[in-house]
Design a protein around this motif. Structure first.
Motif, PDB file in Angstrom:
ATOM      1  N   ASN A   1       0.838  -1.213   0.000  1.00  0.00           N
ATOM      2  CA  ASN A   1       0.000   0.000   0.000  1.00  0.00           C
ATOM      3  C   ASN A   1       0.872   1.261   0.000  1.00  0.00           C
ATOM      4  O   ASN A   1       0.459   2.311   0.463  1.00  0.00           O
ATOM      5  CB  ASN A   1      -1.007  -0.001   1.156  1.00  0.00           C
ATOM      6  N   ALA A   2       2.071   1.098  -0.518  1.00  0.00           N
ATOM      7  CA  ALA A   2       2.996   2.225  -0.723  1.00  0.00           C
ATOM      8  C   ALA A   2       3.404   2.913   0.574  1.00  0.00           C
ATOM      9  O   ALA A   2       3.734   4.094   0.580  1.00  0.00           O
ATOM     10  CB  ALA A   2       2.415   3.241  -1.714  1.00  0.00           C
TER      11      ALA A   2
ATOM     12  N   GLN B   1       4.001   9.490  -6.542  1.00  0.00           N
ATOM     13  CA  GLN B   1       2.766   8.712  -6.556  1.00  0.00           C
ATOM     14  C   GLN B   1       1.597   9.653  -6.271  1.00  0.00           C
ATOM     15  O   GLN B   1       1.585  10.325  -5.251  1.00  0.00           O
ATOM     16  CB  GLN B   1       2.820   7.601  -5.501  1.00  0.00           C
TER      17      GLN B   1
ATOM     18  N   LEU C   1      -2.135   7.776  -3.660  1.00  0.00           N
ATOM     19  CA  LEU C   1      -1.945   7.086  -2.382  1.00  0.00           C
ATOM     20  C   LEU C   1      -3.254   6.850  -1.628  1.00  0.00           C
ATOM     21  O   LEU C   1      -3.457   5.791  -1.053  1.00  0.00           O
ATOM     22  CB  LEU C   1      -0.960   7.860  -1.507  1.00  0.00           C
TER      23      LEU C   1
ATOM     24  N   ARG D   1      -4.684   3.238  -0.657  1.00  0.00           N
ATOM     25  CA  ARG D   1      -4.747   2.803   0.752  1.00  0.00           C
ATOM     26  C   ARG D   1      -6.153   2.409   1.175  1.00  0.00           C
ATOM     27  O   ARG D   1      -6.311   1.700   2.167  1.00  0.00           O
ATOM     28  CB  ARG D   1      -4.149   3.873   1.655  1.00  0.00           C
TER      29      ARG D   1
END
Ligand SMILES: Nc1ncnc2c1ncn2[C@@H]1O[C@H](COP(=O)(O)OP(=O)(O)OP(=O)(O)O)[C@@H](O)[C@H]1O
Ligand SMILES: [Mg+2]
Length: 178
Positions: A54-55, A77, A80, A84
């Motif tokens: 989820n970065a 990015q 996000l 998420r």
């Protein structure tokens, strides 16, 4: 769209004297609709790997495709928040994940943050808490007052309440044995 790691490397403290390469050119594909377990000894990089999903961590090199998102090393990015919502991550140390003044507020935080009305968010929180076996008597208790296993259940509920498409659990049964 499956999950696809492409030659992904991750270096902690990059460009520092104590830099540490935790992931080295990982190629990994995980198909849709299945449950996958990752095993490996302590320090082998399991948490580092899943925190990319989820970065929470961004690749130092290589890339990761997940759902319709493409996370590429060195690129900014822009997605996000939706990522998420779609990919829920329960931390290995989930007690760090809890921060609200009450259990119900903590679990409702995700849905509220993702745009649900307060009443709906509370409804989703109640449903998720039921799923993990936390009763109404805990709704107004501070998360800090819970046992380790209860904290973990509440942290899992906080992810379930967001209706994620993918759920990532880092050592989800720690403190819940047997
Ligand atoms: N914040 C950090 N800064 C620097 N190095 C780190 C950091 N977090 C982890 N590492 C290092 O990266 C490597 C991989 O750690 P990671 O936490 O991903 O392992 P793990 O497989 O999840 O271990 P465990 O089973 O103990 O949870 C380890 O060598 C660790 O020392
Ligand atoms: Mg770990």
């Amino acid at each position: 769209m499956p999950i696809r790691f492409k030659k992904l490397s991750y270096i902690y403290n990059k460009d520092m004297p104590y830099a540490h390469k935790a992931l080295d050119q990982i190629d990994l594909e995980i198909n849709e609709g299945i449950i996958t377990a990752i095993i490996g000894e302590t320090g082998s990089g399991k948490s580092t790997l899943v925190e990319h999903l989820n970065a929470l961590l961004l690749p130092s090199k290589g890339s990761l495709e997940i759902l319709d998102y493409n996370i590429v090393a060195g690129q900014k990015q822009k997605f996000l928040k939706p990522l998420r919502k779609d990919v829920g991550l329960v931390f290995q140390f989930s007690e760090y994940q809890l921060f609200e003044e009450s259990v119900i507020k903590d679990v409702a935080f995700g849905p509220l943050n993702f745009g649900f009305a307060p009443q709906e968010a509370l409804q989703k929180a109640a449903e998720a808490l039921k799923m993990v076996g936390i009763g109404e008597e805990y709704y107004n208790v501070s998360p800090l007052e819970l046992s380790g296993g209860q904290k973990r259940r509440v942290a899992i509920a906080g992810i379930l309440s967001c209706d994620p498409k993918i759920i990532v659990l880092d050592e989800p049964t720690a403190g819940l044995d047997p």
